[in-house]
Design a protein around this motif. Structure first.
Motif, short mmCIF file in Angstrom:
data_model
loop_
_atom_site.label_atom_id
_atom_site.label_comp_id
_atom_site.label_asym_id
_atom_site.label_seq_id
_atom_site.Cartn_x
_atom_site.Cartn_y
_atom_site.Cartn_z
N ILE A 91 0.96 -1.47 0.04
CA ILE A 91 0.16 -0.03 -0.01
C ILE A 91 1.17 1.06 0.31
N ALA A 94 2.38 1.95 -3.30
CA ALA A 94 1.17 2.05 -4.21
C ALA A 94 0.81 3.59 -3.80
N CYS A 95 1.34 4.30 -2.57
CA CYS A 95 0.86 5.72 -2.18
C CYS A 95 1.71 6.57 -2.96
N GLN A 606 -2.19 3.61 -9.32
CA GLN A 606 -1.73 4.32 -7.73
C GLN A 606 -1.58 5.26 -7.76
N ALA A 609 -4.74 6.15 -5.32
CA ALA A 609 -4.58 5.04 -3.88
C ALA A 609 -4.43 6.37 -3.46
N SER A 628 -11.55 -2.22 -7.16
CA SER A 628 -10.43 -1.44 -5.88
C SER A 628 -10.35 -1.78 -4.76
N LYS A 630 -8.64 -4.57 -4.81
CA LYS A 630 -7.25 -5.41 -5.74
C LYS A 630 -6.34 -4.73 -5.16
N TYR A 631 -6.34 -3.05 -4.44
CA TYR A 631 -5.57 -2.48 -3.73
C TYR A 631 -5.28 -2.91 -2.03
N ARG A 632 -5.95 -3.78 -1.74
CA ARG A 632 -5.66 -5.18 -0.85
C ARG A 632 -5.85 -4.64 0.95
#
Length: 769
Positions: A91, A94-95, A606, A609, A628, A630-632
């Motif tokens: 995360i 990605a951010c 990303q 995110a 979304s 899938k962003y976990r």
């Protein structure tokens, strides 16, 4: 240096010098230019109630050469990491990608515009905007007055990105919550970076500002004049596209060459020129390129297809890569003579990277003028599509890889029979990923067949208008915080939709109910891609004001900073709370008193995110579309089981409010029908007056009944504090339900705040004004 009798550390002295702390435009709060630990306690308080919920995409860690490490069933990797911490690290990465993309965009734009105007170019956003940079003022503690001042803020963002990325290395952070805190920090920085980029663009390119009614722009394939040479600009950075417009104007060619755009570059270009057109969101990129309408394709950065050179070559479109972020392995022709580049592109069909914007513009226009008369721009006919479709054996391979699980084979076999109804429906909902064609064992040209289904209709999208005006904030600050305007709904992000028409439907639903609806990016385009029975889009149907019932296109992705900025402005202008270096107070105010909800229905990148997570740190919940997941990670509460205690700042005592308001910070919905009641619910705030709460509950109940089913929402009792909160139209029914479950009334909190409920440097008096 001594401030208020205290000697500052060397680090604080440097910060004070950078932000010009001696200029007393507002008292300086406790966290100017915050580093990773400085807002950690605020994050931990949020994460206590809104705990991360992880849905791993992969159970393994493959980050280092110790791996692969199996992290299932409580196992730890060779470095000691567990599966939750590994998800949180993803995360953060990605951010950081999202934050870096916007910050680098801002850096390039600043460099480009300072070269053109100089660092002393004044920031002037018009007579209706005094608080020009609420994110920068709040986070950095700086009041930027020139383009050069924006560089100070950008250097701070770059420094923090380096430290955050460092923490992702193998053998570093070992706590999922601390990684989440770092992700929140990176995403707050993203809103600073976006604000830097868009302020620079507005000032340097003379974009619209301090105006609500910006022009309506033609959008869609049917809007493109294919009889002219067509230049397609794709990406997010307007340093290229605006220079193309300049070149056309300087050579009296603006009416002879068609400039159109995909994704956010389209929105940026239409803020600069009323003659430019919007093709559509990212989901239309592959369709449009394969149609061969563009004579020249110019890419800049972000959300551009990585196979653009190959797709351009297939249809004979010339192609120029214009930024160093994506050079595609092409020859760098930046230092070559423009006429030589044109000759090689026209005669040899070569593609180039040209990193000098004026040269790229000159080459693009000259090439388009030369090759356009030689190129055939024709659609596949229905007869041709029928013959192409006969290759399909309906093996279902395409369906298995389709993110939306469409029966594509069924649609193609129907085309082979001469029936185009199903393929038209599928085209409208297609996200344009191209996986179906990649997978097809029979090489059926699915996208070419879909050309026959593509609508040639022209839609309308309002040009982006930039920041919400201070004058508008003064008008709506009280109704929003008291609840009589039921909420601000921000539809943002990418075009990975379960159904492309969902956005227009949600905009229409909430605008009719007198919410304020704001849009950015691909969502802003897609909102205009549906007409009502009278042939009107939502931009033609509703006023463009930031007020109840307004539908406002704020602008491109970087314009998202103006949405978070509007929330901060409400705290600063309406509540008169100082914002300078005072992030916790601003975020606390927004969480408890500003009824706002983000909707990233098609989020895929990303950048999306980091945009959404930045809203979360500021206390704004975000509803995400089904992909979304899938962003976990989500930020979910457990309703009654969680900690809903707040400080009543007036009484100076901690109170258990019971009500989950807002209930979640990041939440995925599968369908728009499930999303809309949740969006309304997430606009409920502890500060609502009885009248405001009744209005919000009226919408929550009516949306629930319209889209979910009969009866009352099962959690309605949590949001009724006393009888006056119950909507008049549902009073009898709600009273009966409350009596049945043994509900007891409770007093609303006069001044709710989380300050004082967790360790913080912020005194309780800071929230009382």
């Amino acid at each position: 240096m001594v401030v208020e009798g205290k000697k500052l550390s060397k680090k604080l002295e440097e910060i004070h010098e950078k932000i010009k702390a001696e200029i007393p435009w507002e008292p300086l709060g406790p966290t100017p230019m915050p580093e990773m630990p400085d807002l950690r306690q605020w994050d931990m308080r949020l994460l206590k109630t809104y705990a991360p919920f992880y849905a791993p995409f992969c159970d393994l860690c493959c980050f280092c050469t110790y791996g692969k490490c199996d992290l299932t069933e409580g196992r730890r990797g060779a470095c000691g990491i567990d599966i939750a911490t590994q998800q949180a690290r993803f995360i953060l990465l990605a951010c950081l990608m999202g934050c870096s993309a916007h910050a680098a965009h801002g850096g390039h734009i600043l460099e480009f515009l300072i070269e053109r105007h100089g660092p002393d170019k004044k920031i002037d956003l018009g007579g209706s905007i005094d608080i020009e940079a609420p994110n920068i003022r709040t986070v950095v503690g700086l009041k930027p007055e020139t383009l050069g001042d924006l560089q100070i803020a950008l250097e701070y963002v770059f420094k923090e990105i380096a430290h955050l990325l460092d923490s992702c290395h193998t053998g570093q952070e070992g706590s999922s919550l601390d990684y989440e805190s770092k992700a929140l920090h990176a995403s707050m920085l993203d809103h600073v970076g976006m604000e830097i980029a868009d302020i620079a663009q507005i000032v340097g390119f003379n974009y619209p500002t301090s105006v609500a009614e910006t022009p309506l722009v033609d959008m869609g394939w049917g809007a493109i004049d294919k009889s002219k040479p067509v230049i397609l600009v794709s990406g997010h950075n307007p340093a290229t596209s605006t220079v193309v417009i300049d070149y056309l104007r300087e050579h009296n060619l603006e009416d002879q060459v068609e400039v159109c755009g995909l994704c956010c570059t389209a929105l940026e270009t239409t803020r600069y020129s009323d003659k430019a057109k919007i093709v559509g969101p990212l989901s239309r990129a592959l369709f449009f390129m394969r149609a061969g309408i563009a004579d020249v394709i110019m890419t800049d950065e972000q959300c551009i297809r990585t196979d653009t050179p190959q797709e351009a070559a297939k249809v004979g479109s010339a192609m120029i890569a214009c930024l160093d972020k994506a050079m595609y392995g092409l020859e760098d022709a930046t230092d070559l003579d423009p006429d030589e580049i044109v000759r090689r592109m026209v005669d040899n069909k070569e593609q180039f990277a040209i990193l000098d914007s004026p040269k790229a513009a000159e080459v693009a226009v000259k090439v388009a003028l030369e090759i356009a008369p030689q190129r055939k721009k024709g659609w596949v006919t229905e007869e041709e599509a029928i013959e192409l479709a006969k290759k399909c054996t309906n093996c279902k391979m395409c369906e298995q890889v389709c993110p939306n699980l469409f029966n594509i084979g069924g649609g193609i076999t129907e085309v082979a029979k001469g029936n185009f109804d199903l393929i038209r429906q599928q085209f409208l909902q297609c996200i344009g990923c191209g996986k179906c064609e990649e997978e097809c064992p029979n090489n059926v040209p699915i996208f070419k067949i879909m050309q026959t289904a593509a609508s040639m209709e022209t839609w309308k999208c309002r040009a982006g208008r930039g920041p919400v005006m201070d004058t508008e904030i003064r008008n709506v600050g009280a109704p929003i915080t008291l609840g009589t305007i039921p909420g601000v709904i921000a539809l943002v992000g990418c075009s990975n939709y379960p159904n492309i028409e969902d956005i227009a439907d949600m905009v229409d639903e909430f605008a009719r109910r007198k919410y304020i609806v704001v849009l950015t990016g691909c969502a802003a385009m897609v909102a205009g891609m549906k007409k009502d029975k009278d042939g009107l889009t939502v931009y033609e149907k509703y006023p463009p004001n930031f007020d109840a019932g307004g539908v406002v296109n704020i602008g491109s992705c970087v314009s998202n900073a103006h949405i978070s900025g509007a929330a901060i402005k409400i705290a600063n202008i309406f509540a008169a709370l100082p914002l300078r270096g005072n992030y916790e107070v601003m975020a606390d105010y927004v969480l408890n008193r500003v009824g706002a909800c983000g909707v990233a229905w098609g989020a895929m990148s990303q950048k999306a995110a980091s945009i959404g997570t930045g809203f979360n740190r500021l206390g704004i919940p975000v509803v995400l579309g089904p992909h979304s997941s899938k962003y976990r990670r989500l930020f979910l509460s457990r309703k009654e089981e969680d900690d809903w205690k707040v400080m009543d700042a007036r009484k100076r005592e901690i109170v258990d409010t019971v009500e989950p308001a807002p209930e979640h910070l990041a939440y995925v919905c599968e369908t728009k029908e499930k999303a809309m009641p949740m969006i309304a619910k997430l606009c409920i705030r502890r500060n609502d007056t009885p009248q405001g709460r009744a209005i919000k509950l009226n919408h929550y109940i009516s949306l629930y009944r319209k889209y979910i089913g009969a009866g009352l929402p099962e959690d309605i009792h949590l949001f009724v504090r006393r009888d006056a909160d119950i909507p008049l139209v549902y009073k009898k029914e709600v009273r009966a339900y409350l009596q049945e479950i043994g509900w007891q009334p409770r007093e609303p909190i006069g001044l709710p705040t989380l300050i004082g409920t967790y360790p913080t440097k912020v005194p309780l008096d800071a929230v009382i004004h």
